[in-house]
Design a protein around this motif. Structure first.
Motif: not given
Length: 876
Positions: A237-238, A250-251, A858-860, A276-277
């Motif tokens: 989403r980010d 991310k995420d 749809l917040d992506f 990376w994480g």
């Protein structure tokens, strides 16, 4: 309400008799068999009605309903301005109908089970369970699906068995989370399939904003709308582009619903630079037992410096909380939280004020066991504290305690007559086990942690006896015994290794005795069972005095002063001459200037060591004060009690065994609550009855005799702490009502947000200032210092219903004359979109977003632009 059904005329059976003459006496035969219905008849009653009118077209077998019409059939519920029910075709159609003003009204609203939608026109066949919908609008959780033309296939359709119940196929459709009649944005697709409470599937589609297509296209789309938990991919989403770390996603990850009580979410971050994480979120919830939340994270940030060298910073963090339901067990309790990180993980990867300036982390897990009907209990715990600036961690694990509550061993089970004096003797006991370690966070999981661990067991037993003299004075003699067990003691040895440092004086090489190392001493642990024991005895006298004065008239109705004086004395043995506890070690072998140092073999003990002070017997005194006043409010017709100061104390001691300096310094302190508790004024001071000589050392000469004052001020500190919101400030000054000409009270009609201060209703202000006055022993002078003086603001300022300023923090340090880490933001509510900007100027970081409202499906869809910590100025 009307009901209707479709049936054929009953057919006469072949073996029935023909009708007889009218005047003949014939017994009629009644056919009790069920009426035969047409195979095309409906399965159930049809309930219908309309507000305007309805009429039957007998010839065409149709029913027309006008004006707020409705129709109910099994699970189908239809409402519209106009409804046409065709009995011949088993079909219903609906559309809008002009109202009294001539405008079309009554959009068709169709509901079949959990499937709901609105349309401008629709047709539905009861038999085939199929329908055609024009300009349909349906909602699936937070998603709105709009289609020019859609095909609806209901439950138990006659089509292929692969069809899913209540499936909607849309043509030329738009999917959005905007609830406006004309959506502000959406994902436009030529083909779309909706499976209620499961999935929305789209073909090739592109994003539209304000009805204008954008270059952002999607080859296909899957949008889960299930209300149950299902395994599946988590779409990122980010996206982020950083100067030093490159492009990042991310995420993104995967969700695992392992059982009805347990689920796991795995999230990953990745950058083209190699950073990376990964983090895992585990949730466990069992009703009436407990709830767990676990977060594990690991980050590896890879950057390049100005010399193009790759730098890697690895950090780890764990957060865990466990909450036990009070109904889980009557005698056992376990719960708490764990918050540990290494290498300033939160500070490195977050930019908000709370994450950057949270200098301390703490953890606390507790287990307790009570024994019903028994006077003892058991506790075990893990505690942790961590300073993210010094990166030192203090961990206590395991820690266990067994406590015996106060018992009266000589008390009779069936007392007869007056209570005997020895029945008042009480006994308490506690046993504690503790293992602590202080280590740098980067060495937490190394052998250094075990090497620095300190451990021990302590036993405490005490007995006391309470009685009164003159009815009001409480006297409590006591005896305390303490025993400590340690698995090791400290041994220090001198190593005669001299490291000469030479210097040249007048072309002659000489030994620099000041820089030469004349040997060194080293310490090590001597493992083995090492106990020590100590005890003390004492007696305490205390009472309470109350001074009260009340008045029946006026605004001042009374004053009450409570004084609680206390005297105590004690005795303990002298351990300073014991060779078993205290020893001496050489620290320097410089010829003629050898040095020695005293040390105790329990200096590194977790519970401390025996005191090496000489035997002392002293009288301790203290006096605490509480002052309260009563005021009468004619406006409220009530009497309010106000506490002027809390626990104003004076304390000191007098030694019975010392030869000089028998009186100790006098300490005092208190708390004053100001402005209805918005501000707290705390102060403490120390006074000395003796003077100091020219070297700043206390000498056995009274200040009253030498300087003409009873006590000499050593140190005085006062601090004013204020924490308030604008709402608190408003309540402090506003009145409950305004007086009218007749003297009656009229309630306020102006809203608290109608004035200028209403903009800051969600704002908080914190201010602290402290002053310290202390003497300088070396010069026999005193100085006044400002200890702290800073103010901080945080909150949200709604400029308009759509615009707002967000202040995570803005502080000013008056001593350093600088602003402390401002964290500012600006946001705009765009109905279904949101604009946000956050800026941390001292760190050189910012982030800018235009995105769909967070939390929606749809917040992506977002336009991000940011500069992270590694791209910033690197100040923090």
């Amino acid at each position: 309400m009307c009901t209707a059904g479709i049936a054929q005329e009953p057919v006469a059976p072949r073996d029935s008799l023909p009708p007889g003459p009218a005047d003949s006496a014939v017994v009629a035969l009644v056919d009790l068999r069920p009426v035969q219905l047409s195979k095309d008849a409906l399965d159930d009653e049809v309930e219908y009605g309309a507000k305007d009118s309805m009429w039957f077209d007998v010839k065409n077998k149709q029913l027309h309903l006008y004006g707020q019409a409705y129709l109910k059939y099994t699970t189908i519920d239809l409402k519209a301005g106009y409804i046409l029910l065709d009995y011949e075709k088993n079909e219903v159609s609906a559309e809008q109908f002009p109202d009294e003003t001539g405008k079309l009204a009554g959009l068709p609203e169709f509901k079949d089970g959990e499937q709901e939608f609105t349309a401008t026109k629709l047709r539905y066949n009861f038999r085939s369970k199929k329908g055609i919908i024009y300009e349909a609008r349906t909602k699936q959780q937070d998603l709105y699906v709009l289609g020019q033309k859609a095909k609806f296939i209901g439950e138990a359709s006659a089509d292929s068995s692969m069809q899913t119940q209540n499936t909607v196929y849309n043509k030329d459709a738009l999917i959005t989370t905007c609830d406006a009649p004309v959506p502000h944005y959406g994902i436009h697709t030529k083909k779309l399939k909706v499976v209620p409470n499961k999935l929305v599937v789209t073909g090739f589609s592109n994003v539209e904003i304000g009805g204008i297509p954008t270059p952002l296209v999607l080859p296909f789309g899957f949008y889960p709308i299930t209300q149950t938990r299902k395994s599946g991919l988590i779409i990122p989403r980010d996206f982020e582009f950083a100067d030093r770390e490159g492009l990042g996603i991310k995420d993104w990850g995967y969700y695992f619903p392992i059982s009805d009580h347990l689920d796991v979410t795995m999230l990953f971050n990745a950058y083209t630079s190699g950073s990376w994480g990964v983090q895992a979120n585990v949730r466990y919830n069992q009703r009436y037992r407990f709830r767990d939340d676990l977060n594990l994270r690991f980050n590896n940030r890879v950057t390049e410096d100005n010399m193009a060298r790759r730098l890697s910073a690895q950090s780890f963090g764990i957060r865990w909380s466990h909450q036990q339901d009070p109904k889980a067990h009557p005698t056992r309790r376990f719960g708490g939280s764990l918050n540990i990180e290494t290498n300033r993980d939160q500070n490195r990867n977050q930019n908000d004020y709370a994450s950057v300036y949270q200098n301390t982390l703490s953890s606390n897990l507790n287990y307790s066991q009570t024994f019903p009907g028994k006077p003892y209990q058991f506790n075990a715990s893990l505690s942790h504290s961590q300073n993210t600036q010094t990166r030192l961690m203090n961990i206590s694990f395991p820690t266990a305690a067994f406590n015996l509550q106060r018992v009266y061993p000589f008390k009779r089970k069936k007392p007869v007559g007056k209570e005997r004096w020895y029945e008042k003797l009480s006994l308490t006991y506690s046993s504690k086990l503790q293992n602590t370690v202080q280590v740098a966070d980067t060495l937490l999981f190394t052998s250094e942690t075990l090497r620095k661990a300190r451990m021990g067991i302590q036993h405490n037993a005490s007995t006391d006896f309470n009685f009164k003299v003159f009815k009001y004075i409480n006297i409590s003699p006591r005896v305390n015994y303490e025993e400590n067990w340690y698995p090791y003691s400290i041994e220090r040895q001198f190593i005669d290794e001299i490291q000469f440092v030479y210097d040249t004086v007048a072309d002659i090489i000489v030994v620099d005795s000041n820089k030469t190392v004349w040997g060194r001493d080293t310490s090590f642990r001597d493992w083995g069972f090492k106990p020590f024991r100590q005890f003390d005895a004492g007696i305490t006298l205390n009472t309470a005095l109350f001074f009260t004065k009340q008045f029946r008239k006026g605004w001042f109705r009374g004053i009450r002063h409570t004084m609680k004086p206390s005297l105590s004395t004690g005795f303990r043995p002298d351990y300073s001459d014991s060779d078993n506890f205290f020893r001496q070690v050489q620290t320097s072998a410089q010829p003629g200037r050898e040095k020695f140092q005293d040390y105790g073999i329990f200096d590194d003990a977790v519970y401390g060591r025996p005191s090496n002070a000489p035997r002392d017997m002293s009288i301790n005194y203290s006096l605490s004060n509480i002052l309260e006043m009563k005021f009468y409010s004619a406006r409220k017709d009530t009497v309010k009690r106000v506490r002027i100061f809390d626990n104003l104390t004076f304390a000191g001691s007098y030694s019975l065994t010392r030869d000089t300096l028998k009186w100790s310094q006098v300490s005092t302190g208190g708390l004053f609550r100001l402005f209805k508790g918005l501000s707290n004024l705390t102060w403490n001071a120390r006074f000395d009855p003796y003077i100091r000589n020219e070297a700043g050392i206390r000498v056995n000469k009274f200040a009253a005799r030498e300087e003409g004052k009873l006590l000499r001020l050593v140190r005085f500190e006062v601090a004013l702490n204020t924490q308030m919101s604008i709402g608190d400030l408003r309540k402090l000054f506003e009145k409950d009502g305004t007086s009218t000409a007749q003297g009656t009270q009229k309630p306020r009609t102006v809203s608290a947000k109608d004035d200028f201060l209403g903009l800051f209703e969600q704002f908080r202000i914190n201010h602290r200032i402290s002053f310290i006055r202390q003497e300088i022993p070396s010069s026999n002078r005193d100085t006044l210092l400002i200890g702290t003086n800073n103010i901080s603001l945080s909150g949200r300022i709604p400029l308009t219903p759509k615009w707002s300023i967000d202040v995570g923090n803005i502080s000013y340090d008056f001593q350093a004359k600088r602003i402390v880490y401002p964290d500012l933001g600006l946001s705009r509510n765009l109905h279904c979109w949101q604009f946000s900007l956050r800026w941390q100027p001292l760190r050189g970081t910012y982030e800018f977003f235009i995105n769909v409202t967070p939390g929606s499906s749809l917040d992506f869809l977002k336009l991000p632009y940011r500069k992270n910590n590694f791209d910033g100025q690197g100040v923090f």
